[in-house]
Design a protein around this motif. Structure first.
Motif, PDB file in Angstrom:
ATOM      1  N   VAL A   4       0.839  -1.202   0.000  1.00  0.00           N
ATOM      2  CA  VAL A   4       0.000   0.000   0.000  1.00  0.00           C
ATOM      3  C   VAL A   4       0.872   1.249   0.000  1.00  0.00           C
ATOM      4  O   VAL A   4       0.567   2.239  -0.692  1.00  0.00           O
ATOM      5  N   GLU A   5       1.974   1.234   0.730  1.00  0.00           N
ATOM      6  CA  GLU A   5       2.866   2.394   0.767  1.00  0.00           C
ATOM      7  C   GLU A   5       3.481   2.655  -0.605  1.00  0.00           C
ATOM      8  O   GLU A   5       3.628   3.802  -1.034  1.00  0.00           O
ATOM      9  N   GLU A   6       3.833   1.589  -1.310  1.00  0.00           N
ATOM     10  CA  GLU A   6       4.361   1.747  -2.665  1.00  0.00           C
ATOM     11  C   GLU A   6       3.295   2.290  -3.609  1.00  0.00           C
ATOM     12  O   GLU A   6       3.591   3.121  -4.481  1.00  0.00           O
ATOM     13  N   LEU A   7       2.071   1.853  -3.422  1.00  0.00           N
ATOM     14  CA  LEU A   7       0.972   2.375  -4.240  1.00  0.00           C
ATOM     15  C   LEU A   7       0.747   3.864  -3.973  1.00  0.00           C
ATOM     16  O   LEU A   7       0.483   4.638  -4.905  1.00  0.00           O
ATOM     17  N   LYS A   8       0.848   4.262  -2.731  1.00  0.00           N
ATOM     18  CA  LYS A   8       0.699   5.683  -2.402  1.00  0.00           C
ATOM     19  C   LYS A   8       1.758   6.521  -3.117  1.00  0.00           C
ATOM     20  O   LYS A   8       1.465   7.616  -3.625  1.00  0.00           O
ATOM     21  N   GLN A   9       2.984   6.010  -3.166  1.00  0.00           N
ATOM     22  CA  GLN A   9       4.050   6.735  -3.854  1.00  0.00           C
ATOM     23  C   GLN A   9       3.787   6.774  -5.350  1.00  0.00           C
ATOM     24  O   GLN A   9       4.046   7.795  -6.014  1.00  0.00           O
ATOM     25  N   LYS A  10       3.273   5.680  -5.907  1.00  0.00           N
ATOM     26  CA  LYS A  10       2.916   5.661  -7.327  1.00  0.00           C
ATOM     27  C   LYS A  10       1.840   6.706  -7.621  1.00  0.00           C
ATOM     28  O   LYS A  10       1.873   7.378  -8.658  1.00  0.00           O
ATOM     29  N   ALA A  11       0.897   6.846  -6.709  1.00  0.00           N
ATOM     30  CA  ALA A  11      -0.159   7.842  -6.905  1.00  0.00           C
ATOM     31  C   ALA A  11       0.403   9.254  -6.932  1.00  0.00           C
ATOM     32  O   ALA A  11      -0.067  10.116  -7.687  1.00  0.00           O
ATOM     33  N   VAL A  12       1.414   9.501  -6.109  1.00  0.00           N
ATOM     34  CA  VAL A  12       2.110  10.797  -6.139  1.00  0.00           C
ATOM     35  C   VAL A  12       2.729  11.020  -7.511  1.00  0.00           C
ATOM     36  O   VAL A  12       2.583  12.085  -8.127  1.00  0.00           O
ATOM     37  N   GLU A  13       3.427  10.010  -8.020  1.00  0.00           N
ATOM     38  CA  GLU A  13       4.080  10.120  -9.327  1.00  0.00           C
ATOM     39  C   GLU A  13       3.056  10.340 -10.436  1.00  0.00           C
ATOM     40  O   GLU A  13       3.291  11.162 -11.347  1.00  0.00           O
TER      41      GLU A  13
ATOM     42  N   ASP B 150      -5.996   7.888  -7.190  1.00  0.00           N
ATOM     43  CA  ASP B 150      -5.723   6.766  -6.302  1.00  0.00           C
ATOM     44  C   ASP B 150      -6.374   5.475  -6.811  1.00  0.00           C
ATOM     45  O   ASP B 150      -5.763   4.395  -6.745  1.00  0.00           O
ATOM     46  N   ILE B 151      -7.565   5.595  -7.347  1.00  0.00           N
ATOM     47  CA  ILE B 151      -8.252   4.417  -7.893  1.00  0.00           C
ATOM     48  C   ILE B 151      -7.512   3.906  -9.127  1.00  0.00           C
ATOM     49  O   ILE B 151      -7.268   2.701  -9.274  1.00  0.00           O
ATOM     50  N   VAL B 152      -7.140   4.821 -10.013  1.00  0.00           N
ATOM     51  CA  VAL B 152      -6.401   4.434 -11.220  1.00  0.00           C
ATOM     52  C   VAL B 152      -5.086   3.758 -10.845  1.00  0.00           C
ATOM     53  O   VAL B 152      -4.692   2.742 -11.441  1.00  0.00           O
ATOM     54  N   THR B 153      -4.406   4.291  -9.836  1.00  0.00           N
ATOM     55  CA  THR B 153      -3.143   3.704  -9.400  1.00  0.00           C
ATOM     56  C   THR B 153      -3.335   2.266  -8.918  1.00  0.00           C
ATOM     57  O   THR B 153      -2.588   1.355  -9.311  1.00  0.00           O
ATOM     58  N   ALA B 154      -4.321   2.046  -8.073  1.00  0.00           N
ATOM     59  CA  ALA B 154      -4.561   0.700  -7.542  1.00  0.00           C
ATOM     60  C   ALA B 154      -4.890  -0.286  -8.656  1.00  0.00           C
ATOM     61  O   ALA B 154      -4.444  -1.442  -8.625  1.00  0.00           O
ATOM     62  N   LEU B 155      -5.643   0.156  -9.644  1.00  0.00           N
ATOM     63  CA  LEU B 155      -6.023  -0.743 -10.733  1.00  0.00           C
ATOM     64  C   LEU B 155      -4.830  -1.085 -11.617  1.00  0.00           C
ATOM     65  O   LEU B 155      -4.578  -2.255 -11.915  1.00  0.00           O
ATOM     66  N   TYR B 156      -4.092  -0.085 -12.047  1.00  0.00           N
ATOM     67  CA  TYR B 156      -3.013  -0.319 -13.015  1.00  0.00           C
ATOM     68  C   TYR B 156      -1.764  -0.936 -12.406  1.00  0.00           C
ATOM     69  O   TYR B 156      -1.025  -1.650 -13.097  1.00  0.00           O
ATOM     70  N   PHE B 157      -1.510  -0.677 -11.127  1.00  0.00           N
ATOM     71  CA  PHE B 157      -0.250  -1.135 -10.545  1.00  0.00           C
ATOM     72  C   PHE B 157      -0.405  -2.334  -9.616  1.00  0.00           C
ATOM     73  O   PHE B 157       0.587  -2.917  -9.201  1.00  0.00           O
ATOM     74  N   LYS B 158      -1.645  -2.723  -9.315  1.00  0.00           N
ATOM     75  CA  LYS B 158      -1.849  -3.895  -8.462  1.00  0.00           C
ATOM     76  C   LYS B 158      -2.897  -4.848  -9.008  1.00  0.00           C
ATOM     77  O   LYS B 158      -2.648  -6.042  -9.136  1.00  0.00           O
ATOM     78  N   GLU B 159      -4.058  -4.330  -9.350  1.00  0.00           N
ATOM     79  CA  GLU B 159      -5.214  -5.211  -9.540  1.00  0.00           C
ATOM     80  C   GLU B 159      -5.352  -5.816 -10.926  1.00  0.00           C
ATOM     81  O   GLU B 159      -5.627  -7.013 -11.068  1.00  0.00           O
ATOM     82  N   MET B 160      -5.178  -5.020 -11.963  1.00  0.00           N
ATOM     83  CA  MET B 160      -5.528  -5.495 -13.308  1.00  0.00           C
ATOM     84  C   MET B 160      -4.473  -6.434 -13.875  1.00  0.00           C
ATOM     85  O   MET B 160      -3.269  -6.207 -13.728  1.00  0.00           O
ATOM     86  N   ASN B 161      -4.958  -7.454 -14.551  1.00  0.00           N
ATOM     87  CA  ASN B 161      -4.101  -8.417 -15.227  1.00  0.00           C
ATOM     88  C   ASN B 161      -3.851  -7.910 -16.649  1.00  0.00           C
ATOM     89  O   ASN B 161      -4.661  -8.098 -17.551  1.00  0.00           O
ATOM     90  N   ILE B 162      -2.719  -7.221 -16.832  1.00  0.00           N
ATOM     91  CA  ILE B 162      -2.394  -6.578 -18.106  1.00  0.00           C
ATOM     92  C   ILE B 162      -0.930  -6.827 -18.436  1.00  0.00           C
ATOM     93  O   ILE B 162      -0.135  -7.153 -17.557  1.00  0.00           O
ATOM     94  N   ASP B 163      -0.577  -6.640 -19.699  1.00  0.00           N
ATOM     95  CA  ASP B 163       0.796  -6.879 -20.155  1.00  0.00           C
ATOM     96  C   ASP B 163       1.211  -5.744 -21.087  1.00  0.00           C
ATOM     97  O   ASP B 163       0.773  -5.682 -22.244  1.00  0.00           O
ATOM     98  N   PRO B 164       2.050  -4.810 -20.598  1.00  0.00           N
ATOM     99  CA  PRO B 164       2.467  -3.681 -21.442  1.00  0.00           C
ATOM    100  C   PRO B 164       3.134  -4.103 -22.749  1.00  0.00           C
ATOM    101  O   PRO B 164       3.069  -3.366 -23.735  1.00  0.00           O
ATOM    102  N   SER B 165       3.750  -5.263 -22.774  1.00  0.00           N
ATOM    103  CA  SER B 165       4.410  -5.728 -24.002  1.00  0.00           C
ATOM    104  C   SER B 165       3.424  -6.322 -25.004  1.00  0.00           C
ATOM    105  O   SER B 165       3.772  -6.566 -26.160  1.00  0.00           O
ATOM    106  N   ASN B 166       2.188  -6.537 -24.565  1.00  0.00           N
ATOM    107  CA  ASN B 166       1.154  -7.115 -25.427  1.00  0.00           C
ATOM    108  C   ASN B 166      -0.187  -6.459 -25.109  1.00  0.00           C
ATOM    109  O   ASN B 166      -1.073  -7.071 -24.507  1.00  0.00           O
TER     110      ASN B 166
END
Length: 277
Positions: A6-15, A40-56
């Motif tokens: 969660v702390e890492e997600l908070k920092q991602k939200a700052v970025e 904050d919602i977008v951060t949680a989805l993109y960096f933790k929750e969603m099953n995605i692959d930037p290379s595909n």
């Protein structure tokens, strides 16, 4: 799902907040208020929750995300940039000719955009269609949609909600950025939404109301609903603050669609870096 604290997600939200504001400042155009309330919602989805692959980006089994309130795309672009969907130099191209970062999300120009949005009220219908397709194709991907509270004044939202209930789309998760401000004033003044949690519940959704800026609460809620297969679509109504993280932008309607000047931009970056209070 990614293993991140969660702390890492908070920092991602700052970025992400800083990146979105940098785009808007350099473009001298954009929508900072709603970008910051959704961060904050977008951060949680993109960096933790969603099953995605930037290379595909077109991977058939990926989770989908629909930004129905498409004008706040700078915060989605920031997520795509930091997740590696687009090159870092794209940060300097918001709203420029040929850029992947157009004024509203364009699926033909930007990797990671699942549907072009911007005409308010239509995104939920697109998300419902994706969720129906997933069910019919036997896929286990989920579809996440983010709506604005002002957008929920559109009748098409409720037609889509009815459809989600009819087809028992428990693979659909709707987030509402409930900051009570739209372009001309408060939602309560312009067209009251009443209780959006109860309204979506009446349309057959499993609903929750949370603090949309409490990262722990966002993560816990996603954990709770991840494996719930009860035939009900999910709706998470998020209490948020327009312009969250920047003192002079918070709860100010005028920052719906205005770019900061240099001094304002520098102050905003400093305040965001200092952390949300």
């Amino acid at each position: 799902m990614v293993n991140i604290s969660v702390e890492e997600l908070k920092q991602k939200a700052v970025e992400l907040r800083q990146t979105a504001l940098t785009m808007i400042y350099e473009a001298k155009s954009g929508h900072p208020g709603g970008s910051l309330s959704a961060a904050d919602i977008v951060t949680a989805l993109y960096f933790k929750e969603m099953n995605i692959d930037p290379s595909n980006p077109k991977w058939e089994d990926r989770d989908r995300f629909v930004l129905s309130k498409g004008h706040v795309c700078p915060i989605q672009y920031a997520a795509l940039l930091h997740r590696g969907f687009v090159p870092q130099e794209s940060i300097h191209t918001l709203r420029k000719y040929g850029s992947p970062f157009q004024g509203h999300p364009d699926m033909k120009k930007c990797p990671g955009i699942d549907i072009s949005t911007g005409s308010l009220g239509q995104g939920l219908s697109c998300a419902v269609g994706m969720a129906i397709a997933g069910k019919r194709d036997g896929k286990d991907y989920r579809v996440f949609a983010m709506l604005g509270d002002g957008e929920c004044q559109e009748g098409q939202i409720w037609e889509a909600a009815q459809t989600a209930n009819k087809y028992q789309l428990d693979n659909l998760i709707v987030f509402i950025d409930d900051n009570n401000l739209q372009i001309d004033g408060t939602c309560d003044e312009i067209m009251p939404n009443l209780d959006l949690e109860l309204k979506f519940k009446a349309f057959g959704f499993e609903t929750r109301r949370i603090d949309g800026h409490d990262m722990q609460q966002i993560v816990d809620t996603l954990d709770e609903i991840r494996e719930v297969k009860n035939g009900k679509p999910k709706c998470i109504v998020c209490n948020t603050v327009k312009g969250r993280g920047v003192s002079f932008m918070e709860n100010v309607c005028g920052w719906h669609g205005a770019a900061p000047k240099e001094a304002e931009y520098l102050q905003a970056l400093e305040e965001i870096a200092g952390g949300l209070k």
